[in-house]
Motif scaffolding. Structure first.
Motif, short mmCIF file in Angstrom:
data_model
loop_
_atom_site.label_atom_id
_atom_site.label_comp_id
_atom_site.label_asym_id
_atom_site.label_seq_id
_atom_site.Cartn_x
_atom_site.Cartn_y
_atom_site.Cartn_z
N UNK A 91 11.84 10.81 12.08
CA UNK A 91 13.18 10.89 12.67
C UNK A 91 14.15 9.90 12.03
N UNK A 92 13.67 8.69 11.76
CA UNK A 92 14.59 7.65 11.27
C UNK A 92 14.78 7.70 9.76
N UNK A 93 13.70 8.01 9.02
CA UNK A 93 13.78 7.85 7.56
C UNK A 93 13.45 9.13 6.79
N UNK A 94 12.97 10.17 7.49
CA UNK A 94 12.57 11.40 6.81
C UNK A 94 13.79 12.19 6.32
N UNK A 95 13.53 13.12 5.40
CA UNK A 95 14.61 13.98 4.90
C UNK A 95 14.80 15.16 5.86
N UNK A 96 15.92 15.86 5.70
CA UNK A 96 16.18 17.05 6.54
C UNK A 96 15.06 18.07 6.33
N UNK A 97 14.59 18.20 5.08
CA UNK A 97 13.52 19.18 4.78
C UNK A 97 12.22 18.77 5.48
N UNK A 98 11.92 17.47 5.46
CA UNK A 98 10.69 17.01 6.12
C UNK A 98 10.78 17.26 7.63
N UNK A 99 11.95 16.97 8.20
CA UNK A 99 12.09 17.19 9.66
C UNK A 99 11.95 18.68 9.96
N UNK A 100 12.55 19.53 9.10
CA UNK A 100 12.45 20.97 9.33
C UNK A 100 11.00 21.43 9.25
N UNK A 101 10.22 20.78 8.36
CA UNK A 101 8.82 21.21 8.18
C UNK A 101 7.94 20.77 9.33
N UNK A 102 8.16 19.58 9.87
CA UNK A 102 7.21 19.04 10.84
C UNK A 102 7.71 19.01 12.29
N UNK A 103 9.03 18.87 12.47
CA UNK A 103 9.51 18.63 13.82
C UNK A 103 9.17 19.75 14.81
N UNK A 104 9.36 21.05 14.42
CA UNK A 104 9.08 22.09 15.43
C UNK A 104 7.64 22.03 15.95
N UNK A 105 6.67 21.86 15.05
CA UNK A 105 5.26 21.80 15.48
C UNK A 105 4.98 20.55 16.31
N UNK A 106 5.62 19.45 15.95
CA UNK A 106 5.39 18.21 16.71
C UNK A 106 6.00 18.32 18.11
N UNK A 107 7.17 18.90 18.22
CA UNK A 107 7.78 19.06 19.54
C UNK A 107 6.95 20.01 20.41
N UNK A 108 6.39 21.04 19.76
CA UNK A 108 5.61 22.04 20.52
C UNK A 108 4.20 21.54 20.83
N UNK A 109 3.78 20.46 20.18
CA UNK A 109 2.41 19.97 20.39
C UNK A 109 1.38 20.77 19.62
N UNK A 110 1.85 21.60 18.67
CA UNK A 110 0.91 22.35 17.84
C UNK A 110 0.52 21.55 16.59
#
Ligand SMILES: Cc1cc2nc3c(=O)[nH]c(=O)nc-3n(C[C@H](O)[C@H](O)[C@H](O)COP(=O)(O)OP(=O)(O)OC[C@H]3O[C@@H](n4cnc5c(N)ncnc54)[C@H](O)[C@@H]3O)c2cc1C
Length: 371
Positions: A91-110
């Protein structure tokens, strides 16, 4: 419609934890990790989606306290690492592409996240890192090394890994380091559970990386800024650990207070003894102070003003109070508090980890002394 109050937020979070966590907590403790369904249920309930910074962090502070107040430090640690400590790097230092790749799965707990920083010879002192990232010549790295005490280790889908860049000299300051996002299914990643005395649901593992290919787009931020990233993230980590511990102390004090008022010895409640009443009063007073301090620290963080001293004071005081409160809790429960399956025994086992993980107490004292 008016915005929800802190009381509304707390009630909603308690109701969610009562539904998505408490019925399964004992099973997770026994199997020593949170189940796949458990992670998904918590994600679906929105527990991983609260803000890491800004005014929204005040809701996170309520969640962190209430996670502690479940009385299961292993669960609170697993969720704290996933949703805050590891996620904060993205969240603090990642790129927009990295957030797009990981954030949805992390928020969903998958996709469960883990933080792989510590090593055998690099815990409090990260200058002695031996995990090495060697440039692969096409913009990425090959990663080799062994990380210890990694919470969520066996279930993680992604590790945030701290490594030394090949060629940088170990032991001469934390220069030449890099933070990498490493998918757990990459060839060369191994994980073995490390049996810990407490924090059973936290799934603590030894994680090995043998010549693991990591693409260039999985580097977090700019390598030359890694030390700055760590300083910022480790301070947020102390805040999170402190708030989780405050909730744990609240659970413990309530448990021992209830027991002392209802357990009869010579036809009178244990609390009929002045020494017991005074010890409980001290615990309530210390809890009040540390809880208020935690909320003060959370407000400072929400304004972007959390300093190292404040986070260190909170982490030190909350985790050390957890140890002394757990000791009293077992003592007043007598042998029933020393039975392995009792809540008092779990609190006692779990409490010591709080004074070591996310920075040992002595390190907190050093930072407070430095100002
Ligand atoms: C349950 C648990 C979960 C963990 N989860 C994670 C995780 O998810 N990811 C991760 O990367 N790491 C994790 N850790 C590791 C944790 O961050 C380290 O244990 C911590 O940083 C301390 O490092 P160390 O254990 O190597 O102790 P060392 O650095 O070897 O220190 C040993 C002891 O020396 C004392 N000490 C240290 N410095 C000083 C000083 N300056 N003055 C006086 N005494 C001092 C302290 O009492 C300390 O406990 C976890 C640890 C535990 C116990």
């Amino acid at each position: 419609m008016s915005a929800p109050t802190v009381v509304d937020v707390r009630a909603r979070i308690r109701e969610t934890l009562a539904r998505a966590v408490l019925p399964y907590a004992e099973q997770w403790e026994r199997q020593r990790h949170i189940s796949t369904t458990g992670w998904r249920d918590m994600g679906a309930a929105g527990l991983f989606a609260l803000a890491h910074s800004g005014p929204g962090f005040l809701d996170s502070a309520v969640l962190l306290e209430e996670l502690g107040n479940t009385g299961y430090a292993g669960i609170r640690a697993a969720v704290g690492v996933h949703a805050y400590m590891a996620a904060s790097y993205l969240e603090m230092f990642g790129s927009a592409e990295q957030r797009a790749a990981y954030r949805p799965g992390m928020l969903a707990g998958t996709t469960v996240a883990a933080l792989a920083i510590s090593e055998d010879a690099a815990g409090s002192d990260l200058r002695h890192l031996s995990t090495v990232a060697t440039p692969d010549g096409v913009g990425g790295y090959r990663l080799t090394g062994v990380k210890r005490h990694v919470a969520n280790g066996s279930r993680a889908g992604v590790f945030v890994v701290l490594a030394r860049l090949d060629g940088a000299v170990s032991g001469h300051g934390l220069t030449g380091a890099v933070l990498l996002l490493v998918d757990a299914d990459r060839p060369g990643v191994t994980r073995e559970p490390e049996a810990m005395v407490g924090w059973h649901s936290a799934d603590v593992c030894r994680v090995g990386f043998t010549d693991v290919p990591v693409a260039g787009d999985r580097v977090i931020g700019r390598p030359e800024r890694t030390l700055l990233y760590l300083m910022q993230a480790l301070n947020a980590e102390r805040l999170v650990a402190g708030l989780l511990a405050v909730g744990g102390v609240a659970y413990c004090v309530e448990l021992v207070d209830r027991f002392a008022r209802t357990h009869l010895i010579r036809d009178a409640p244990l609390s009929a003894n002045q020494s017991v009443r005074h010890r409980l009063a001290d615990l309530h007073a210390q809890l009040d102070l540390v809880r208020e301090y935690g909320r003060h620290a959370a407000r400072a963080h929400s304004r972007g003003e959390l300093d190292v001293r404040t986070a260190s004071v909170l982490k030190l005081q909350a985790t050390e109070l957890a140890v002394s409160a757990a000791q009293t809790c077992v003592q007043y429960h007598g042998a029933r508090g020393y039975r392995e399956e009792s809540a008092a025994a779990r609190l006692y086992r779990d409490a010591m980890a709080g004074t070591i993980a996310a920075g040992a107490s002595e390190l907190m004292r050093e930072m407070i002394f430095e100002g």
